[in-house]
Design an enzyme around this catalytic site. Structure first.
Site, PDB file in Angstrom:
ATOM      1  CB  CYS A   1     -41.994 -16.652  40.880  1.00 49.49           C
ATOM      2  SG  CYS A   1     -41.693 -15.290  41.989  1.00 49.49           S
ATOM      3  CG  ASP A   2     -45.183 -17.980  38.804  1.00 47.67           C
ATOM      4  OD1 ASP A   2     -44.564 -18.869  39.409  1.00 47.67           O
ATOM      5  OD2 ASP A   2     -46.029 -17.256  39.338  1.00 47.67           O
TER       6      ASP A   2
ATOM      7  CB  CYS B   1     -43.814 -13.297  41.009  1.00 47.16           C
ATOM      8  SG  CYS B   1     -42.037 -13.463  41.129  1.00 47.16           S
TER       9      CYS B   1
END
Ligand code: NAP
Length: 319
Positions: free
Chosen positions: A136-137, A133
């Protein structure tokens, strides 16, 4: 006993909830404890969902769908389904908390789960440089070098997003042409930070406690090279989440839940399926939403027929 339980809270689940709630079925939505809102919670801008000409952020779109469902009376529980009993007239849904909910009908809209490469160190370094992701990261990789694996829309979208942070994004694809849409390809090719590595697969992930590099193999001549990267994003597609219904519902050859024709009717009466879990082909937020509409209408008809049949048998008994 409730009339309807909807399992899943992506575009299919929430759209089914909006329709079912407006039809006064007071559905219970099991939205998952961590993955509520589905895959769009991990996306940035959604430009192709109708009604948002300027685009909308994925999490905002899902929050709006959730609010729309609640506005009409859907009840949402943030927990995971751990067991399902779908045969017979009473469907039983057991949650992680131990709570058991019963309903006459169930809509199963659990979406799909990211595929893994299947490499020995993939799990070990997950969260330590290996990710599924970018939204997300991605921010952890400011001014670093990263690799994205895959050649579909997801991989190109992830690669383009990562150029906000990383200095270099290697886009590693096992063939010499992308599966992604033309628009996505043009955007990636035009980005000076994206370096496409054609005809390669990842064979190794290096690093003791975080990723320090990957070993890639040329799929044409078998030669191996090392890429100095601090992050690797896997974007090679997703598989339908069907594990809860194995042995209960028939599956299609593609691994999705088998439904009858264009309906959402599964192999069991009173059980309907919608979204990516039935769709091996299109997998769009808008098609999932449409599929949720189909499931809600099918469930509504089923419940109405059930009520009619109960009335008829009550009349027959009293006569
Ligand atoms: P996908 O279209 O199935 O593409 C998966 C890619 O990963 C393919 O290029 C495939 O290679 C590669 N791949 C699969 N297994 C691999 C392995 N073990 N090792 C290396 N490479 C592997 O999946 P997706 O990109 O997640 O897209 C899924 C659906 O969502 C599509 O319908 C897509 O259009 C849609 N989507 C749309 C958007 C958007 O419109 N904004 C964004 C994301 C996704 P091959 O090409 O060689 O098979």
């Amino acid at each position: 006993m409730r009339q309807l339980i909807i399992i899943g809270s992506g575009p299919a689940g929430y759209t089914a909830a909006i329709y079912a709630a407006r039809a006064n079925l007071q559905p219970l939505v099991i939205a998952s404890s961590v993955e509520f809102g589905g895959e769009l919670m991990k996306t940035t801008e959604v430009e192709n969902f109708p009604g948002f000409p300027e685009g909308i952020m994925g999490p905002e779109l899902m929050t709006r769908m959730q609010q729309q469902a609640e506005r009409f009376g859907a009840e949402i529980v943030y927990d995971d389904v751990v067991a399902l009993e779908l045969e017979g007239p009473v469907k039983r849904v057991t949650l992680g908390s131990g709570a058991v909910h019963e309903a006459q009908a169930v809509i199963y809209a659990t979406g799909s789960a990211y595929r893994k490469l299947g490499l020995a160190d993939e799990e070990r370094l997950s969260g330590y440089g290996v990710s599924w992701c970018a939204t997300c990261d991605g921010a952890f990789f400011r001014q670093k070098k990263v690799a994205v694996v895959g050649g579909g829309d997801s991989a190109l979208e992830e690669a383009t997003f990562l150029t906000r942070f990383a200095d270099v994004v290697y886009l590693i694809h096992r063939r010499d042409e992308f599966r992604a849409s033309k628009a996505m390809q043009e955007r990636a090719f035009a980005d000076p930070k994206i370096e496409v590595v054609w005809n390669h697969e990842v064979a190794h992930i290096y690093g003791d406690d975080k990723v320090t590099g990957i070993g890639i193999v040329n799929t044409v001549d078998g030669t191996e090279t090392t890429l100095d990267v601090q992050g690797m994003f896997v974007a090679i597609g997703a598989d339908p989440r069907t594990h809860l219904v194995h042995g209960q519902l028939e599956l299609a050859p593609e691994g999705t839940i088998a439904v009858q024709g264009r309906s959402s009717r599964t192999s069991l009466p009173g059980v309907f399926a919608a979204g990516d879990v039935v769709d091996p082909t299109y997998k769009q937020a808008a098609t999932a939403a449409g599929s949720g509409v189909v499931a809600a209408l099918d469930a509504e008809h089923y419940l109405a027929e059930l009520a009619d049949a109960e009335k008829t048998s009550a009349v027959a008994v009293s006569a």
